[in-house]
Design a protein around this motif. Structure first.
Motif, mmCIF file in Angstrom:
data_model
loop_
_atom_site.group_PDB
_atom_site.id
_atom_site.type_symbol
_atom_site.label_atom_id
_atom_site.label_comp_id
_atom_site.label_asym_id
_atom_site.label_seq_id
_atom_site.Cartn_x
_atom_site.Cartn_y
_atom_site.Cartn_z
ATOM 1 N N GLN A 17 -7.521 3.458 4.754
ATOM 2 C CA GLN A 17 -8.599 2.961 3.915
ATOM 3 C C GLN A 17 -8.323 3.274 2.459
ATOM 4 O O GLN A 17 -7.680 4.274 2.145
ATOM 5 N N GLU A 56 -4.104 -2.633 1.394
ATOM 6 C CA GLU A 56 -3.450 -3.912 1.696
ATOM 7 C C GLU A 56 -2.037 -3.963 1.102
ATOM 8 O O GLU A 56 -1.068 -4.284 1.796
ATOM 9 N N LEU A 111 -0.078 -9.000 6.464
ATOM 10 C CA LEU A 111 -1.487 -8.636 6.424
ATOM 11 C C LEU A 111 -2.330 -9.672 5.689
ATOM 12 O O LEU A 111 -3.529 -9.776 5.923
ATOM 13 N N GLU A 148 -10.440 -11.014 9.321
ATOM 14 C CA GLU A 148 -11.390 -9.952 9.645
ATOM 15 C C GLU A 148 -11.633 -9.912 11.144
ATOM 16 O O GLU A 148 -11.770 -10.947 11.802
ATOM 17 N N TRP A 169 -6.398 -8.842 15.173
ATOM 18 C CA TRP A 169 -5.271 -7.921 15.243
ATOM 19 C C TRP A 169 -3.964 -8.702 15.320
ATOM 20 O O TRP A 169 -3.934 -9.874 15.684
ATOM 21 N N ARG A 203 -7.738 -5.381 11.653
ATOM 22 C CA ARG A 203 -8.534 -5.313 10.429
ATOM 23 C C ARG A 203 -10.007 -5.190 10.809
ATOM 24 O O ARG A 203 -10.561 -6.058 11.497
ATOM 25 N N ILE A 218 -7.728 -0.680 7.909
ATOM 26 C CA ILE A 218 -6.709 -1.211 8.813
ATOM 27 C C ILE A 218 -6.462 -0.160 9.889
ATOM 28 O O ILE A 218 -6.270 1.028 9.585
#
Length: 314
Positions: free
Chosen positions: A27, A32, A43, A48, A51, A71, A76
């Motif tokens: 986090q 990202e 990514l 949202e 996976w 996500r 992540i």
């Protein structure tokens, strides 16, 4: 190792504890960008509550871990074996020093369970009091006390990471391992970490490698293998007879009257007495009629069995 009896019919409802699996959460504002430079998947294409399969490599392009990458809101999630996650976390910690993010090991807070079978969606919906319905095949359900990865169909398969202390189980862990072997998804253990380029583990055939997203650690080796045609090994599924075997064991192939080293066991499970199901890295041109055995187990006998994807696509 407990011997597992399987039938061809889809099971109704199987739940197993997966103490060997772990969970990392990443986090922060730089998550990202940082992970895009670490993982083989893109990514930017991960929606949202979805996976992707992926590999995390060292600077030589050797795989530290094969991962389920999810996500969930502002974080992540990375799920794999604990040994592989430890190798990945060591590299992530090293390279994240100047990034604004937090890497947390949530393995103890969110124990992992495997669930599969025809009744799995209904049973899980009742367990968590929420329907597991999504239009995306690679769905990740983010609940108040759990994350649930939908990993496949036929049979329906879910990976559950939950704080619930009373989550029910009814089968040994080996049943999950056998299903993952059927899916052709390699899980690295200590003996096989940093030994293979991701294509040798068929990560690209499971849509876990982006060849267009740009640079990331190990990308040069991965790209060279793809574009210069230098992939000489791949992941195969073998079945047959043999004693219990550990990851990293040597596979031998019969050539005339002799046996020669052919490859390496990645995962193995005993389905019944002396019946083995194995994922192994072998020469890419291994033929379907080749005969293999486990080194030092002279009575073992293994043959290539189909995977759910086409190796020719590599």
């Amino acid at each position: 190792m407990t011997a597992i009896e399987f039938t061809k019919a889809e099971p109704e409802f199987v739940t197993v504890s997966l103490p060997d699996y772990g969970l990392l959460s990443v986090q922060g504002p730089d998550t990202e960008k940082f992970l895009q430079g670490q993982l083989s998947c893109d990514l930017n294409q991960l929606g949202e509550d979805c996976w992707s399969y992926a590999a995390h490599c060292d600077q030589k392009g050797k795989t530290l871990s094969t991962l389920f990458v999810g996500r969930s809101q502002d974080r992540i999630l990375l799920v794999s074996s604990r040994a592989a996650l430890a190798a990945s976390k060591a590299q992530l910690d090293k390279f994240s020093v100047f990034s604004q993010l937090e890497i947390s090991d949530l393995s103890e807070q969110y124990p992992c369970f495997g669930v599969f079978g025809a009744a799995a969606p209904q049973q899980l919906a009742e367990q968590f009091d929420q329907p597991l319905v999504s239009a995306d095949a690679n769905s990740l359900f983010s609940l108040d006390d759990a994350w649930i990865f939908h990993l496949g169909e036929h049979p329906q398969q879910y990976l559950v990471l939950t704080k619930q202390v009373d989550f029910p189980t009814n089968a040994p862990e080996q049943q999950w391992q056998a299903l993952e072997i059927e899916r052709g998804r390699a899980t690295l253990q200590q003996q096989t970490i940093a030994e293979f380029v991701p294509q040798m583990l068929n990560v690209h055939l499971l849509h876990g490698i982006s060849f267009s997203k740009g640079c990331y650690i190990g990308q040069e080796t991965i790209a060279r293998m793809k574009y210069l045609g230098k992939q000489k090994r791949a992941l195969f599924r073998l079945q047959g007879q043999g004693s219990e075997v550990a990851p990293g064991a040597t596979i031998e192939q019969q050539l005339g009257d002799n046996w020669r080293r052919a490859g390496t066991v990645i995962n193995a499970v005993s389905r019944a007495d002396q019946q083995l199901d194995v994922l192994a890295v072998l020469p890419s041109d291994s033929s379907a009629d080749a005969r293999f055995r486990i080194k030092d187990d002279d009575v073992s006998f293994l043959e290539i069995h189909p995977l759910p994807y086409n190796l020719d696509e590599s």
